[in-house]
Write an enzyme that holds these catalytic residues in place. Structure first.
Site, mmCIF file in Angstrom:
data_model
loop_
_atom_site.group_PDB
_atom_site.id
_atom_site.type_symbol
_atom_site.label_atom_id
_atom_site.label_comp_id
_atom_site.label_asym_id
_atom_site.label_seq_id
_atom_site.Cartn_x
_atom_site.Cartn_y
_atom_site.Cartn_z
ATOM 1 N N GLY A 9 0.821 -1.213 0.000
ATOM 2 C CA GLY A 9 0.000 0.000 0.000
ATOM 3 C C GLY A 9 0.847 1.251 0.000
ATOM 4 N N ASN A 10 2.006 1.193 0.686
ATOM 5 C CA ASN A 10 2.895 2.348 0.713
ATOM 6 C C ASN A 10 3.673 2.503 -0.589
ATOM 7 O OD1 ASN A 10 2.213 3.247 3.262
ATOM 8 N ND2 ASN A 10 3.682 1.920 4.276
ATOM 9 N N LYS A 122 -1.180 -2.399 13.266
ATOM 10 C CA LYS A 122 -1.122 -2.186 11.825
ATOM 11 C C LYS A 122 -1.304 -0.713 11.487
ATOM 12 C CE LYS A 122 -1.069 -3.276 7.451
ATOM 13 N NZ LYS A 122 0.197 -3.671 6.815
ATOM 14 N N LYS A 206 -1.439 -7.584 4.540
ATOM 15 C CA LYS A 206 -1.529 -8.119 3.184
ATOM 16 C C LYS A 206 -0.387 -9.074 2.864
ATOM 17 C CE LYS A 206 1.632 -5.999 0.306
ATOM 18 N NZ LYS A 206 2.491 -5.596 1.381
ATOM 19 N N LYS A 264 6.655 -8.444 6.372
ATOM 20 C CA LYS A 264 7.171 -8.933 5.081
ATOM 21 C C LYS A 264 8.183 -10.049 5.301
ATOM 22 C CE LYS A 264 6.468 -4.481 2.787
ATOM 23 N NZ LYS A 264 5.506 -4.040 3.802
#
Length: 309
Positions: A9-10, A122, A206, A264
């Site tokens: 998203g970033n 988050k 995600k 991640k």
């Protein structure tokens, strides 16, 4: 090769950029120009983050008062449609005419007893100064946390347990469709004893959802595209070093920021460990080079220790 691509998203709305539709589309165009180059001969599943976008929608909704604010699961569904539409359109403009693409609203089951509900972590929405973060925390009751030199709102991020739309995703892939799904980690839902689902106030990470998706789809590669070119040790210091290749057991114990690089690393290590296949973390602009093995941080169960660039 079956590839699951997780777009951050970033990366789609980069840190400090204006949160406009025009700027988001520019970043989607960059991602799609890269994805189009790896599409021939591969089956593609594209997931994406939604932290900045869902936070902006929550902020806009809160401006209308408590009666007008939608819960996070509904906002997650909105962002799946919004971002999926842009990806589908821009990628379709770059692939051969007639290439089928589909965006699926994807419900993902979580555990209502997940400890994440007691410890929101988050980040969503824009970045704030300390002064603005303190004001919003007092005015709206939001929980805020440091994000580098700034602050962002944080919400619960439970682990994904089950992807409801798995069968349609598989059907579409087998018929040559590029599938955009599990946006923002999917729409968080819980199930009762009769297996009836309902939304819950949370945002699923995600990367963890993409790892689960890649595992259940038997993907050959999990590609996590973000706004940096690799995972670094000592990030933000004079001693920072980019990691080129790492075994999950050597990489996972290292300190990485929760809510950003940490998930991640966790997702990449989990996928590599569970499947024996590779996961790579790298920059959105390097997607083609990542698939070719020329960029990013590759996490592999066949690696020995850690190799730096």
């Amino acid at each position: 090769m079956r590839i699951v691509i997780a777009l951050g998203g970033n990366a789609l709305l980069r840190r400090g950029e204006p949160m406009s539709a025009e700027r988001q589309r520019e970043n989607v165009q960059l991602a799609c120009s890269q994805i189009a180059q790896i599409a021939p001969g591969n089956q593609l599943v594209i997931a994406h983050g939604n932290g900045p976008q869902v936070g902006l929608l929550a902020l806009q909704g809160a401006a209308y008062g408590p009666d007008g604010a939608y819960p996070l699961d509904v906002l997650g569904a909105e962002t799946e449609g919004m971002i999926g539409y842009m990806i589908e359109q821009e990628l379709g403009n770059r692939l051969p005419a007639g290439t089928p693409l589909a965006t699926l609203l994807t419900q993902v089951e979580v555990d209502p007893a997940d400890p994440a509900f007691a410890s929101p972590s988050k980040p969503i929405g824009p970045i704030y100064s300390r002064e603005d973060a303190d004001r919003l925390q007092a005015e709206k009751g939001w929980q805020m946390a440091a994000d580098g030199a700034h602050f962002r709102r944080v919400v619960p991020s439970p682990r994904p347990r089950r992807i409801h739309q798995l069968r349609p995703i598989q059907w579409l892939l087998e018929r040559g469709c590029v599938v955009i799904c599990a946006g923002g980690g999917g729409i968080p839902t819980v199930c009762d004893a009769q297996q009836r689902s309902r939304g819950i106030e949370a945002v699923i990470d995600k990367d963890l959802c993409s790892a689960l998706l890649a595992e259940v789809l038997a993907a050959d590669l999990l590609l996590i595209a973000t706004d940096v070119d690799a995972a670094y040790t000592g990030w933000g210091t004079a001693a920072q070093r980019a990691i080129a290749l790492a075994h999950p057991d050597a990489l996972e114990p290292l300190p990485f920021a929760a809510g950003s690089m940490g998930p991640k690393i966790q997702a990449a290590c989990g996928f590599a460990r569970q499947t024996g296949k590779d996961a790579v973390i790298g920059a959105l602009a390097d997607i083609q080079a990542i698939v070719l093995g020329q960029a990013g941080t590759r996490v592999s169960s066949s690696a020995a220790g850690i190799r730096y660039r």
